[in-house]
Design a protein around this motif. Sequence first.
Motif, PDB file in Angstrom:
ATOM      1  N   ILE A   1       0.637  -1.230  -0.366  1.00  0.00           N
ATOM      2  CA  ILE A   1      -0.020   0.088  -0.151  1.00  0.00           C
ATOM      3  C   ILE A   1       1.099   0.772   0.174  1.00  0.00           C
ATOM      4  N   ARG A   2       1.659   1.272   0.774  1.00  0.00           N
ATOM      5  CA  ARG A   2       2.527   2.519   0.791  1.00  0.00           C
ATOM      6  C   ARG A   2       3.536   2.977  -0.779  1.00  0.00           C
ATOM      7  N   ILE A   3       3.964   1.251  -0.872  1.00  0.00           N
ATOM      8  CA  ILE A   3       4.638   1.414  -2.437  1.00  0.00           C
ATOM      9  C   ILE A   3       3.639   2.792  -3.416  1.00  0.00           C
ATOM     10  N   GLU A   4       2.016   1.985  -3.253  1.00  0.00           N
ATOM     11  CA  GLU A   4       1.732   2.194  -4.739  1.00  0.00           C
ATOM     12  C   GLU A   4       1.054   4.371  -3.747  1.00  0.00           C
ATOM     13  N   LEU A   5       0.763   4.448  -3.032  1.00  0.00           N
ATOM     14  CA  LEU A   5       0.961   5.998  -1.971  1.00  0.00           C
ATOM     15  C   LEU A   5       2.202   6.398  -3.440  1.00  0.00           C
ATOM     16  N   LEU A   6       3.071   5.862  -2.787  1.00  0.00           N
ATOM     17  CA  LEU A   6       5.138   6.216  -2.721  1.00  0.00           C
ATOM     18  C   LEU A   6       4.367   7.148  -4.717  1.00  0.00           C
ATOM     19  N   HIS A   7       4.257   6.320  -5.345  1.00  0.00           N
ATOM     20  CA  HIS A   7       4.042   5.643  -6.783  1.00  0.00           C
ATOM     21  C   HIS A   7       2.730   7.194  -7.155  1.00  0.00           C
ATOM     22  N   ASP A   8       1.804   7.775  -6.119  1.00  0.00           N
ATOM     23  CA  ASP A   8       0.694   8.923  -6.852  1.00  0.00           C
ATOM     24  C   ASP A   8       1.333  10.130  -6.104  1.00  0.00           C
TER      25      ASP A   8
ATOM     26  N   LEU B   1       4.184  15.512  -8.263  1.00  0.00           N
ATOM     27  CA  LEU B   1       5.565  16.265  -8.238  1.00  0.00           C
ATOM     28  C   LEU B   1       6.035  16.508 -10.139  1.00  0.00           C
ATOM     29  N   ASN B   2       6.891  18.515  -9.493  1.00  0.00           N
ATOM     30  CA  ASN B   2       6.951  18.149 -11.401  1.00  0.00           C
ATOM     31  C   ASN B   2       8.071  17.318 -11.410  1.00  0.00           C
ATOM     32  N   SER B   3       8.605  17.516 -13.032  1.00  0.00           N
ATOM     33  CA  SER B   3       9.091  16.700 -13.490  1.00  0.00           C
ATOM     34  C   SER B   3      10.773  16.644 -13.199  1.00  0.00           C
ATOM     35  N   THR B   4      10.935  18.374 -12.978  1.00  0.00           N
ATOM     36  CA  THR B   4      12.704  18.107 -12.213  1.00  0.00           C
ATOM     37  C   THR B   4      12.414  17.634 -10.740  1.00  0.00           C
ATOM     38  N   ASP B   5      11.883  17.592 -10.493  1.00  0.00           N
ATOM     39  CA  ASP B   5      12.091  17.018  -9.458  1.00  0.00           C
ATOM     40  C   ASP B   5      12.043  15.084  -9.269  1.00  0.00           C
ATOM     41  N   GLN B   6      10.810  15.184 -10.287  1.00  0.00           N
ATOM     42  CA  GLN B   6      10.866  13.749 -10.166  1.00  0.00           C
ATOM     43  C   GLN B   6      12.257  13.637 -11.037  1.00  0.00           C
ATOM     44  N   GLN B   7      13.066  13.986 -12.449  1.00  0.00           N
ATOM     45  CA  GLN B   7      13.943  13.359 -12.493  1.00  0.00           C
ATOM     46  C   GLN B   7      14.751  13.467 -11.477  1.00  0.00           C
ATOM     47  N   LEU B   8      15.104  14.610 -10.973  1.00  0.00           N
ATOM     48  CA  LEU B   8      16.640  14.540  -9.135  1.00  0.00           C
ATOM     49  C   LEU B   8      15.815  12.941  -8.601  1.00  0.00           C
TER      50      LEU B   8
ATOM     51  N   ARG C   1      12.223  14.300   0.398  1.00  0.00           N
ATOM     52  CA  ARG C   1      11.862  13.160   1.388  1.00  0.00           C
ATOM     53  C   ARG C   1      10.654  13.384   2.596  1.00  0.00           C
ATOM     54  N   ARG C   2      11.009  14.485   2.393  1.00  0.00           N
ATOM     55  CA  ARG C   2      10.277  15.086   3.696  1.00  0.00           C
ATOM     56  C   ARG C   2       9.238  14.539   3.121  1.00  0.00           C
ATOM     57  N   GLU C   3       8.496  15.615   2.348  1.00  0.00           N
ATOM     58  CA  GLU C   3       7.493  15.809   1.748  1.00  0.00           C
ATOM     59  C   GLU C   3       6.506  14.975   1.067  1.00  0.00           C
ATOM     60  N   LEU C   4       7.279  13.554   0.307  1.00  0.00           N
ATOM     61  CA  LEU C   4       7.185  12.327  -0.487  1.00  0.00           C
ATOM     62  C   LEU C   4       6.415  11.212   1.514  1.00  0.00           C
TER      63      LEU C   4
END
Length: 181
Positions: free
Chosen positions: A112-119, A124-131, A164-167
Amino acid sequence: MSNLIPSLNINAREVFTSLIDQERFRIFNYIRTLVPHYSDAEDVYQLVCLTLWKKFAEFDQKRDFFSWACGITFYTVCNHRRSRRNDRHYFSQELIETMAQQREQDLSKYNIRIELLHDCLDGLNSTDQQLLKKSILEKQSIKDIAKTADRALQTLYNRLTFLRRELAECILSKLKSEQQV
């Protein structure tokens, strides 16, 4: 050797392989909670896999595989502990039982946590996702990412800490809202 290991039909073998592959991380983490030494945990994991294979014909596929595997794992750990009884670095039986129950509950929420992490990552914006992708999935050094992106090293460290904190907060928030539903 064939007398020791039961043979399953091809379909059952595929189902077992798929289930054990899907749950291996959670099973091993459950073992690590109960067995203090990594090398011992690896040995116990091997015994657990063999036992799961031997008993797979008894598994009711309507049940949760992880819960069934945790039951077998718990008794395998207890047997392992009995064989190492004289080692003073092992926990009491009561503590093992308490930790086993708590860890099984924690790990049952892993998917469940992994699914929520993906959500949360999708938010996030694409720059943060890439980072995050470069630093975590691709295991690039922050120094290399900073050079490529022409950004200050400390800025990227700060951004990763923030992300990391936001996620983590996003996942906890979604978990709490799901529990209230």
